[in-house]
Scaffold this motif. Structure first.
Motif, PDB file in Angstrom:
ATOM      1  N   HIS A   7      11.897   2.865  -2.663  1.00 53.57           N
ATOM      2  CA  HIS A   7      12.007   3.194  -4.091  1.00 53.57           C
ATOM      3  C   HIS A   7      11.848   4.700  -4.246  1.00 53.57           C
ATOM      4  O   HIS A   7      10.736   5.218  -4.262  1.00 53.57           O
ATOM      5  CB  HIS A   7      10.936   2.453  -4.910  1.00 53.57           C
ATOM      6  CG  HIS A   7      11.119   2.583  -6.396  1.00 53.57           C
ATOM      7  ND1 HIS A   7      10.792   1.571  -7.273  1.00 53.57           N
ATOM      8  CD2 HIS A   7      11.596   3.597  -7.159  1.00 53.57           C
ATOM      9  CE1 HIS A   7      11.060   1.964  -8.510  1.00 53.57           C
ATOM     10  NE2 HIS A   7      11.547   3.198  -8.463  1.00 53.57           N
ATOM     11  N   HIS A   9      14.117   8.227  -6.060  1.00 53.21           N
ATOM     12  CA  HIS A   9      15.292   8.671  -6.820  1.00 53.21           C
ATOM     13  C   HIS A   9      15.774  10.009  -6.262  1.00 53.21           C
ATOM     14  O   HIS A   9      15.433  11.069  -6.761  1.00 53.21           O
ATOM     15  CB  HIS A   9      14.937   8.747  -8.305  1.00 53.21           C
ATOM     16  CG  HIS A   9      14.447   7.429  -8.823  1.00 53.21           C
ATOM     17  ND1 HIS A   9      15.297   6.364  -9.045  1.00 53.21           N
ATOM     18  CD2 HIS A   9      13.205   6.967  -9.095  1.00 53.21           C
ATOM     19  CE1 HIS A   9      14.589   5.320  -9.453  1.00 53.21           C
ATOM     20  NE2 HIS A   9      13.318   5.663  -9.493  1.00 53.21           N
ATOM     21  N   PHE A  34      18.049   4.247 -12.482  1.00 52.85           N
ATOM     22  CA  PHE A  34      16.954   4.341 -13.455  1.00 52.85           C
ATOM     23  C   PHE A  34      17.309   5.221 -14.634  1.00 52.85           C
ATOM     24  O   PHE A  34      18.462   5.567 -14.868  1.00 52.85           O
ATOM     25  CB  PHE A  34      15.650   4.752 -12.757  1.00 52.85           C
ATOM     26  CG  PHE A  34      15.396   6.227 -12.533  1.00 52.85           C
ATOM     27  CD1 PHE A  34      16.408   7.087 -12.144  1.00 52.85           C
ATOM     28  CD2 PHE A  34      14.115   6.760 -12.689  1.00 52.85           C
ATOM     29  CE1 PHE A  34      16.149   8.446 -11.928  1.00 52.85           C
ATOM     30  CE2 PHE A  34      13.855   8.115 -12.481  1.00 52.85           C
ATOM     31  CZ  PHE A  34      14.871   8.950 -12.107  1.00 52.85           C
ATOM     32  N   GLU A 106      16.430  -0.822 -11.072  1.00 48.71           N
ATOM     33  CA  GLU A 106      15.207  -1.468 -11.404  1.00 48.71           C
ATOM     34  C   GLU A 106      15.309  -2.044 -12.800  1.00 48.71           C
ATOM     35  O   GLU A 106      15.790  -1.389 -13.721  1.00 48.71           O
ATOM     36  CB  GLU A 106      14.002  -0.525 -11.260  1.00 48.71           C
ATOM     37  CG  GLU A 106      14.142   0.842 -11.922  1.00 48.71           C
ATOM     38  CD  GLU A 106      13.029   1.804 -11.459  1.00 48.71           C
ATOM     39  OE1 GLU A 106      11.839   1.542 -11.707  1.00 48.71           O
ATOM     40  OE2 GLU A 106      13.381   2.828 -10.855  1.00 48.71           O
TER      41      GLU A 106
END
Ligand SMILES: [Zn+2]
Length: 295
Positions: A7, A9, A34, A106
């Motif tokens: 996880h 970005h 996201f 997510e």
């Protein structure tokens, strides 16, 4: 030791981060779609964002010897934009079918609104229909209630709990997740929310089964080396190398492998060739290209 940050970005991070992550043993990352910090106003910006996750960003990671996979979804915050939500949901099947897209995420709650719940439920259904893992974000405010409602919704939709990863857990929410068949993710942040030491305590108490650790690094104050730092904290606390590997590599690979689109054999012996271009573009600015195989 090989590590997987499931996880992070990377769109918000620099090439220096990729270099430091590779040097610390990170061989693969998962980038969930996201919220970009500012509301999007048109559905086309989602098309371009999703395309960049499977295109340019995957290429950029490859230039540093890191495998990049992603999950695609409408994030909880923007689920509240009724002008956009349905059009973005309509885009999902087309992107979820692409190479390198290993799940739906997510998804989840932010403010726990009715609009969020509708979009969250629909995306759990899509994950169930398409046989893809689901990555569920739990809210930073009123986390316990958000986690309870997330777990209840998972049950209502009837998706197999072992295909659901509930993320951003802490001491309060982990016991709730451990009562289900869901996997438990933990985001290790600088100074707040969850630290390496607290994570080690949770692993001592609950063991390593279905336990996952990530950095959740993004455009905010965060640290892309939190997975290797947690591995180090586990080592200092006396965990075996095999237990550490379970948490920082085996578990996230096993969970996302069930998408059929994460090939663990591709995570070793990765070739770097920085003379390559993506649609004519390079990550280099005149530097000489590295060409090597990383074992
Ligand atoms: Zn995130």
């Amino acid at each position: 030791m090989k590590m997987f940050d499931p996880h992070i970005h990377m769109t918000s991070r620099t090439t220096d981060d990729y270099e430091r992550m590779a040097a610390a043993g990170i061989v693969a990352v998962l980038e969930p779609a996201f919220w970009l910090g500012q509301p999007r106003t048109q559905v086309g910006t989602f098309v371009d964002y999703f395309s960049s996750l499977i295109g340019w960003e995957r290429f950029r990671a490859s230039q540093f010897g890191i495998a990049h996979v992603c999950t695609i979804a409408l994030n909880p915050k923007e689920a509240n934009d009724s002008r956009l939500a349905d059009s973005v949901l309509e885009l999902l099947p087309r992107f979820l079918d692409k190479d390198g897209v290993v799940g739906v995420g997510e998804i989840g709650y932010d403010d726990v609104t009715a609009a969020e719940e509708r979009v969250f439920a629909r995306q759990l259904e899509i994950a169930k229909e398409l046989k893809l893992p689901a990555l569920v974000h739990t809210p930073h405010r009123d986390k316990k209630k958000g986690t309870e409602r997330s777990l209840a919704l998972v049950k209502d939709v009837g998706i197999d709990e072992s295909w659901v990863l509930i993320d951003h857990n802490n001491e309060e929410t982990l016991p709730l997740v451990k009562k289900t068949g869901c996997w438990a993710g933990h985001s290790i942040y600088p100074d707040t929310k969850m630290t390496e030491e607290r994570m080690v305590d949770l692993l001592k108490k609950y063991g390593t089964e279905r336990m996952v650790v990530n950095s959740a690094a993004d455009w905010g104050k965060s640290d892309p080396l939190k997975v290797p730092k947690t591995a180090q904290a586990m080592r200092a606390a006396g965990f075996s190398e095999s237990d550490i590997e379970t948490v920082v590599f085996e578990n996230p690979v096993s969970f996302f492998e069930r998408s059929g689109k994460l090939d663990r054999s591709s995570l070793k012996g990765r070739q770097i060739d920085q003379s390559q271009l993506f649609e004519g573009n390079s990550v280099l600015r005149g530097q000489s290209p590295v060409r090597e195989v990383r074992e």
